[in-house]
Write a protein that holds these residues in place. Sequence first.
Motif, PDB file in Angstrom:
ATOM      1  N   GLU A   1       0.853  -1.037  -0.093  1.00 56.86           N
ATOM      2  CA  GLU A   1       0.090  -0.045  -0.048  1.00 56.86           C
ATOM      3  C   GLU A   1       0.868   1.420   0.059  1.00 56.86           C
ATOM      4  O   GLU A   1       0.408   2.239  -0.704  1.00 56.86           O
ATOM      5  CB  GLU A   1      -0.972  -0.042   1.078  1.00 56.86           C
ATOM      6  N   LYS A   2       1.897   1.274   0.899  1.00 58.38           N
ATOM      7  CA  LYS A   2       2.567   2.499   1.073  1.00 58.38           C
ATOM      8  C   LYS A   2       3.492   2.873  -0.317  1.00 58.38           C
ATOM      9  O   LYS A   2       3.359   4.044  -0.875  1.00 58.38           O
ATOM     10  CB  LYS A   2       3.648   2.408   2.108  1.00 58.38           C
ATOM     11  N   ALA A   3       3.970   1.929  -0.957  1.00 59.88           N
ATOM     12  CA  ALA A   3       4.657   2.019  -2.162  1.00 59.88           C
ATOM     13  C   ALA A   3       3.915   2.375  -3.355  1.00 59.88           C
ATOM     14  O   ALA A   3       4.482   3.274  -3.909  1.00 59.88           O
ATOM     15  CB  ALA A   3       5.412   0.601  -2.395  1.00 59.88           C
ATOM     16  N   ILE A   4       2.753   1.616  -3.405  1.00 63.43           N
ATOM     17  CA  ILE A   4       2.043   2.002  -4.782  1.00 63.43           C
ATOM     18  C   ILE A   4       1.211   3.267  -4.413  1.00 63.43           C
ATOM     19  O   ILE A   4       1.114   4.103  -5.506  1.00 63.43           O
ATOM     20  CB  ILE A   4       0.905   0.874  -4.953  1.00 63.43           C
ATOM     21  N   ALA A   5       0.842   3.717  -3.096  1.00 69.17           N
ATOM     22  CA  ALA A   5       0.266   4.999  -3.199  1.00 69.17           C
ATOM     23  C   ALA A   5       1.041   6.236  -3.343  1.00 69.17           C
ATOM     24  O   ALA A   5       0.731   7.135  -3.990  1.00 69.17           O
ATOM     25  CB  ALA A   5      -0.273   5.082  -1.534  1.00 69.17           C
ATOM     26  N   LEU A   6       2.276   6.055  -2.835  1.00 67.73           N
ATOM     27  CA  LEU A   6       3.532   7.202  -2.928  1.00 67.73           C
ATOM     28  C   LEU A   6       4.002   7.227  -4.349  1.00 67.73           C
ATOM     29  O   LEU A   6       4.108   8.163  -5.043  1.00 67.73           O
ATOM     30  CB  LEU A   6       4.469   6.698  -2.149  1.00 67.73           C
ATOM     31  N   GLU A   7       3.924   5.965  -5.167  1.00 64.45           N
ATOM     32  CA  GLU A   7       4.220   6.030  -6.599  1.00 64.45           C
ATOM     33  C   GLU A   7       3.063   6.812  -7.428  1.00 64.45           C
ATOM     34  O   GLU A   7       3.578   7.698  -8.174  1.00 64.45           O
ATOM     35  CB  GLU A   7       4.388   4.586  -7.075  1.00 64.45           C
ATOM     36  N   MET A   8       1.787   6.465  -7.054  1.00 68.64           N
ATOM     37  CA  MET A   8       0.615   7.105  -7.765  1.00 68.64           C
ATOM     38  C   MET A   8       0.962   8.580  -7.476  1.00 68.64           C
ATOM     39  O   MET A   8       0.694   9.396  -8.370  1.00 68.64           O
ATOM     40  CB  MET A   8      -0.517   6.494  -7.092  1.00 68.64           C
ATOM     41  N   LEU A   9       1.048   9.264  -6.137  1.00 74.07           N
ATOM     42  CA  LEU A   9       0.976  10.554  -5.805  1.00 74.07           C
ATOM     43  C   LEU A   9       2.410  11.061  -6.624  1.00 74.07           C
ATOM     44  O   LEU A   9       2.174  12.265  -7.122  1.00 74.07           O
ATOM     45  CB  LEU A   9       1.102  10.675  -4.553  1.00 74.07           C
ATOM     46  N   LEU A  10       3.465  10.456  -6.578  1.00 75.94           N
ATOM     47  CA  LEU A  10       4.572  10.815  -7.308  1.00 75.94           C
ATOM     48  C   LEU A  10       4.362  11.166  -8.919  1.00 75.94           C
ATOM     49  O   LEU A  10       4.570  12.087  -9.516  1.00 75.94           O
ATOM     50  CB  LEU A  10       5.759  10.124  -7.391  1.00 75.94           C
ATOM     51  N   SER A  11       3.488   9.999  -9.461  1.00 76.30           N
ATOM     52  CA  SER A  11       3.196  10.307 -10.770  1.00 76.30           C
ATOM     53  C   SER A  11       2.216  11.690 -11.319  1.00 76.30           C
ATOM     54  O   SER A  11       2.573  12.245 -12.320  1.00 76.30           O
ATOM     55  CB  SER A  11       2.555   9.040 -11.303  1.00 76.30           C
ATOM     56  N   ILE A  12       1.550  11.811 -10.330  1.00 76.62           N
ATOM     57  CA  ILE A  12       0.826  13.047 -10.344  1.00 76.62           C
ATOM     58  C   ILE A  12       1.459  14.273 -10.218  1.00 76.62           C
ATOM     59  O   ILE A  12       1.307  15.282 -11.275  1.00 76.62           O
ATOM     60  CB  ILE A  12      -0.478  13.085  -9.360  1.00 76.62           C
ATOM     61  N   LYS A  13       2.441  13.996  -9.342  1.00 76.72           N
ATOM     62  CA  LYS A  13       3.435  15.555  -9.293  1.00 76.72           C
ATOM     63  C   LYS A  13       4.127  15.524 -10.612  1.00 76.72           C
ATOM     64  O   LYS A  13       4.387  16.562 -11.048  1.00 76.72           O
ATOM     65  CB  LYS A  13       4.334  15.381  -8.037  1.00 76.72           C
ATOM     66  N   ARG A  14       4.809  14.379 -10.994  1.00 74.33           N
ATOM     67  CA  ARG A  14       5.508  14.436 -12.137  1.00 74.33           C
ATOM     68  C   ARG A  14       4.841  14.885 -13.247  1.00 74.33           C
ATOM     69  O   ARG A  14       5.612  15.592 -14.285  1.00 74.33           O
ATOM     70  CB  ARG A  14       6.153  12.873 -12.313  1.00 74.33           C
ATOM     71  N   ALA A  15       3.665  14.769 -13.456  1.00 76.28           N
ATOM     72  CA  ALA A  15       2.778  14.918 -14.542  1.00 76.28           C
ATOM     73  C   ALA A  15       2.515  16.635 -14.693  1.00 76.28           C
ATOM     74  O   ALA A  15       2.357  17.181 -16.032  1.00 76.28           O
ATOM     75  CB  ALA A  15       1.492  14.392 -14.703  1.00 76.28           C
ATOM     76  N   GLY A  16       2.853  17.099 -13.390  1.00 77.41           N
ATOM     77  CA  GLY A  16       2.799  18.716 -13.581  1.00 77.41           C
ATOM     78  C   GLY A  16       1.988  19.340 -12.446  1.00 77.41           C
ATOM     79  O   GLY A  16       1.854  20.654 -12.311  1.00 77.41           O
ATOM     80  N   ALA A  17       1.361  18.565 -11.569  1.00 79.58           N
ATOM     81  CA  ALA A  17       0.548  18.990 -10.568  1.00 79.58           C
ATOM     82  C   ALA A  17       1.194  19.812  -9.559  1.00 79.58           C
ATOM     83  O   ALA A  17       2.278  19.238  -9.037  1.00 79.58           O
ATOM     84  CB  ALA A  17      -0.326  18.221  -9.945  1.00 79.58           C
ATOM     85  N   ASP A  18       0.985  21.057  -9.023  1.00 79.87           N
ATOM     86  CA  ASP A  18       1.343  21.875  -8.117  1.00 79.87           C
ATOM     87  C   ASP A  18       0.846  21.248  -6.592  1.00 79.87           C
ATOM     88  O   ASP A  18       1.551  21.326  -5.633  1.00 79.87           O
ATOM     89  CB  ASP A  18       1.402  23.345  -8.181  1.00 79.87           C
ATOM     90  N   ILE A  19      -0.316  20.899  -6.886  1.00 78.83           N
ATOM     91  CA  ILE A  19      -1.132  20.619  -5.525  1.00 78.83           C
ATOM     92  C   ILE A  19      -1.960  19.516  -5.810  1.00 78.83           C
ATOM     93  O   ILE A  19      -2.623  19.311  -6.941  1.00 78.83           O
ATOM     94  CB  ILE A  19      -2.473  21.637  -5.261  1.00 78.83           C
ATOM     95  N   ILE A  20      -1.753  18.494  -4.726  1.00 76.04           N
ATOM     96  CA  ILE A  20      -2.937  17.029  -4.884  1.00 76.04           C
ATOM     97  C   ILE A  20      -3.700  16.999  -3.639  1.00 76.04           C
ATOM     98  O   ILE A  20      -3.281  17.128  -2.454  1.00 76.04           O
ATOM     99  CB  ILE A  20      -1.893  16.098  -4.909  1.00 76.04           C
ATOM    100  N   ILE A  21      -5.156  16.781  -4.183  1.00 74.28           N
ATOM    101  CA  ILE A  21      -6.033  16.754  -3.162  1.00 74.28           C
ATOM    102  C   ILE A  21      -6.061  15.169  -3.240  1.00 74.28           C
ATOM    103  O   ILE A  21      -6.229  14.457  -4.059  1.00 74.28           O
ATOM    104  CB  ILE A  21      -7.324  17.155  -3.638  1.00 74.28           C
ATOM    105  N   THR A  22      -5.949  14.439  -1.963  1.00 74.39           N
ATOM    106  CA  THR A  22      -5.862  13.077  -1.764  1.00 74.39           C
ATOM    107  C   THR A  22      -6.373  12.468  -0.228  1.00 74.39           C
ATOM    108  O   THR A  22      -6.193  13.208   0.516  1.00 74.39           O
ATOM    109  CB  THR A  22      -4.442  12.485  -2.127  1.00 74.39           C
ATOM    110  N   TYR A  23      -6.927  11.568  -0.430  1.00 67.99           N
ATOM    111  CA  TYR A  23      -7.529  10.816   0.683  1.00 67.99           C
ATOM    112  C   TYR A  23      -6.345  10.284   1.585  1.00 67.99           C
ATOM    113  O   TYR A  23      -6.563   9.985   2.591  1.00 67.99           O
ATOM    114  CB  TYR A  23      -8.618   9.792   0.482  1.00 67.99           C
ATOM    115  N   TYR A  24      -5.244  10.002   0.902  1.00 65.85           N
ATOM    116  CA  TYR A  24      -3.841   9.399   1.595  1.00 65.85           C
ATOM    117  C   TYR A  24      -3.108  10.592   1.854  1.00 65.85           C
ATOM    118  O   TYR A  24      -2.131  10.330   2.363  1.00 65.85           O
ATOM    119  CB  TYR A  24      -3.222   8.689   0.374  1.00 65.85           C
TER     120      TYR A  24
END
Length: 323
Positions: free
Chosen positions: A288-311
């Motif tokens: 869970e930790k690895a995949i959740a952080l990978e998902m959030l990192l991919s959103i940041k890498r795509a260009g997001a400055d802010i991420i709204i997440t339940y995580y």
Amino acid sequence: MIKRNRRLRERKEIRDLVRETTLSVKDLIFPIFVVEGENIKEEISSLPGTYHYSIDRLEEVVEEVKSSGIRGIILFGLPEHKDSFASSAYDDNGVVQRAIRKIKELHKDLWIITDVCMCQYTNHGHCGIVEDSRIINDKSVEIIAKISVSHARAGADMIAPSDMMDGRVKAIRKALDKEGYESVSIMSYSAKYSSAFYGPFREAAHSTPQFGDRKTYQMDPGNIKEAMREIEGDIEEGADIIMVKPALSYLDIIRWAKDRFDYPIAAYSVSGEYALIKAAAEKGLVDEKAIALEMLLSIKRAGADIIITYYALQAAEWIKEDF
């Protein structure tokens, strides 16, 4: 000569030094669901680890947010009363308005964003005024602007309209300025797609439409150019931050927006993304930790400055652990 790229992967120390994209606690926004009643903290069955809070129990979650280092939250309200024109949404004594005032008492520096929509407050579950089974755009915009002013009056720092009605950003900006809330900013759900990933949220917010669907106002998942038009229009109307929702299946839209507009970009990692990982982790299928952080990192890498997440709360702790 062989180009030995692996030299920069040899140890964690060098991998950290050359990492191109980093995830920070400062990137995260945590969603909070507030309900009427007293002494309520109930886990949302569709979103394990996420809760409905009554206003008198908000101190607990606000303290968690504060200690995590997260700078901001986004509030969603579930009222007792619903009607055809969402009157509870713009009631100065409504659940969100009272929650804003309470949170400002508890933590005056916490950045409070409020989701502005009608779906949780209407008896038909749609994001606007309905006449003859049609969602009427301009009448809906009038209500959306009214809700926005009531949130600003209660102390909200930022308004986040999620309805996808045409012209609502302009109407909100005009209404806020007229009432003296020029400093209250707008984070617009600019490219909000009609997505199957919203299912768990609709249970959490009690906002499932009672008829039809939301395809006449939320975007077709196949469209990119339309998203750019929506974003450009919201910027012209006065949005301070633009948002892409959902995030994970729309990373290309985030990147297009980042490349095309010199503007802060938020991305909403939605309920379905969170619930899928939770379900897989419960079955032992993923870390869970690895995949959740990978998902959030991919959103940041795509260009997001802010991420709204339940995580957000968990991710904040995980990020700290890695340092």
